[in-house]
Design a protein around this motif. Structure first.
Motif, PDB file in Angstrom:
ATOM      1  N   LYS A   1     -50.055  45.081  16.279  1.00 37.51           N
ATOM      2  CA  LYS A   1     -49.989  44.199  15.121  1.00 37.51           C
ATOM      3  C   LYS A   1     -51.354  43.591  14.811  1.00 37.51           C
ATOM      4  O   LYS A   1     -51.744  43.491  13.641  1.00 37.51           O
ATOM      5  N   GLU A   2     -52.084  43.203  15.851  1.00 38.09           N
ATOM      6  CA  GLU A   2     -53.362  42.521  15.647  1.00 38.09           C
ATOM      7  C   GLU A   2     -54.492  43.481  15.312  1.00 38.09           C
ATOM      8  O   GLU A   2     -55.414  43.117  14.571  1.00 38.09           O
ATOM      9  N   ARG A   3     -54.440  44.716  15.864  1.00 40.85           N
ATOM     10  CA  ARG A   3     -55.525  45.677  15.648  1.00 40.85           C
ATOM     11  C   ARG A   3     -54.965  47.065  15.325  1.00 40.85           C
ATOM     12  O   ARG A   3     -55.169  48.015  16.084  1.00 40.85           O
ATOM     13  N   PRO A   4     -54.253  47.200  14.212  1.00 39.86           N
ATOM     14  CA  PRO A   4     -53.630  48.494  13.891  1.00 39.86           C
ATOM     15  C   PRO A   4     -54.647  49.601  13.646  1.00 39.86           C
ATOM     16  O   PRO A   4     -54.325  50.788  13.782  1.00 39.86           O
ATOM     17  N   GLU A   5     -55.863  49.241  13.287  1.00 45.70           N
ATOM     18  CA  GLU A   5     -56.884  50.248  12.991  1.00 45.70           C
ATOM     19  C   GLU A   5     -57.509  50.838  14.253  1.00 45.70           C
ATOM     20  O   GLU A   5     -58.181  51.886  14.199  1.00 45.70           O
ATOM     21  N   THR A   6     -57.302  50.212  15.416  1.00 46.06           N
ATOM     22  CA  THR A   6     -57.903  50.688  16.663  1.00 46.06           C
ATOM     23  C   THR A   6     -57.038  51.773  17.289  1.00 46.06           C
ATOM     24  O   THR A   6     -55.871  51.528  17.604  1.00 46.06           O
TER      25      THR A   6
END
Length: 279
Positions: A147-152
């Motif tokens: 949720k906090e870093r979906p792009e990682t």
């Protein structure tokens, strides 16, 4: 980038075999489980001579996880928030002893976890409850990270000690009333899929075991289990270009009882370069 996971079942006993495989298969990053040694006991030199750096998390001759990488490793993390412990004696704060079962590194923008999920031992055993609690806490941390870093790009790699489907054991009837195939364990595994992780190997390698016990000629009879997995976030799955299970590493002299599971990745930069330009 070529990334793999392997329960090596004692790195000191199999260091030459592991390093040889790394070089032969041109591996960039290897997540290891059951290294069975402290960090100061890890046989670093053969890896260094082959061009690999080591990050290791181990407390004793049991458990232990590690990474070998020929690319820089950043943001090294031992354990995860809320990870339960196991033992008979709690400390003054009421916490049970922590085991070396999880560590993470970031390599070329990809977040990788090496996981050695508790075995569970038998249904109804305290270790079985520990296993389910451990998985639930890991799922909660993973969901928050998604949720906090979906792009990682994020991958959970290792020995899960769960066979998610009946076909993942050689004869499901022999496992009645056993761990690894119980519905609570399988549901705990499915929870990772429900929060957005996926098995990035299964579609490319539908069949095949990753573990064969040393006893009763299990390997020659192909009486194995599929319990080693790489679960990836959507951003990780997008990078996967290939996958394989290296069954032949169960052969030969003094093998581990597990074999490597491998994925090829187009790194985030490479993927961006392949996309058409939009003006």
């Amino acid at each position: 980038m070529r990334v793999a996971t392997w329960n090596v079942n004692s790195i000191r006993a199999r260091v030459d075999r592991v390093v040889d495989w790394l070089k032969r298969e041109d591996i960039d990053v290897l997540a290891m489980q059951e290294v069975k040694c402290r960090a100061d006991q890890f046989p670093v030199m053969p890896f260094s001579e082959a061009g690999y750096e080591i990050e290791s998390n181990g407390f004793s001759q049991w458990n232990g996880v590690a990474f070998a990488s020929r690319l820089p490793m950043k943001d090294v993390t031992n354990g995860f928030e809320g990870m339960p412990g196991f033992g008979v004696a709690a400390d003054e704060a009421g916490s049970l002893p922590s085991e070396a079962r999880a560590m993470a590194v970031t390599v070329d923008g990809v977040r990788l976890w090496s996981l050695y999920v508790p075995n569970g031992r038998e249904l109804g055993h305290p270790h079985y409850d520990y296993k389910l609690d451990w998985l639930a806490k890991l799922a909660a941390v993973t969901q928050r990270e998604l949720k906090e870093r979906p792009e990682t790009p994020l991958a959970l790699m290792g020995d899960w000690n769960i066979a998610p489907f009946d076909r993942d054991v050689w004869d499901i009837h022999l496992f009645a009333g056993s761990t690894h195939v119980s519905e609570p364990e399988r549901d705990a595994f499915r929870e990772f899929e429900r929060i957005g992780m996926s098995d990035v190997v299964r579609d490319r390698v539908p069949e095949g075991f990753t573990y064969w016990d040393y006893k009763q000629l299990r390997f020659p009879r192909n009486e194995g289990m599929r319990i080693d997995f790489i679960l990836g976030s959507p951003a990780f799955a997008e990078l996967v270009t290939g996958a394989s299970i290296h069954r032949n590493e169960r052969k030969g002299t003094a093998p581990s009882d597990h074999v490597p599971v491998l994925v090829d990745l187009a790194t985030p930069g490479e993927l961006d370069e392949d996309r058409p330009m939009i003006f």
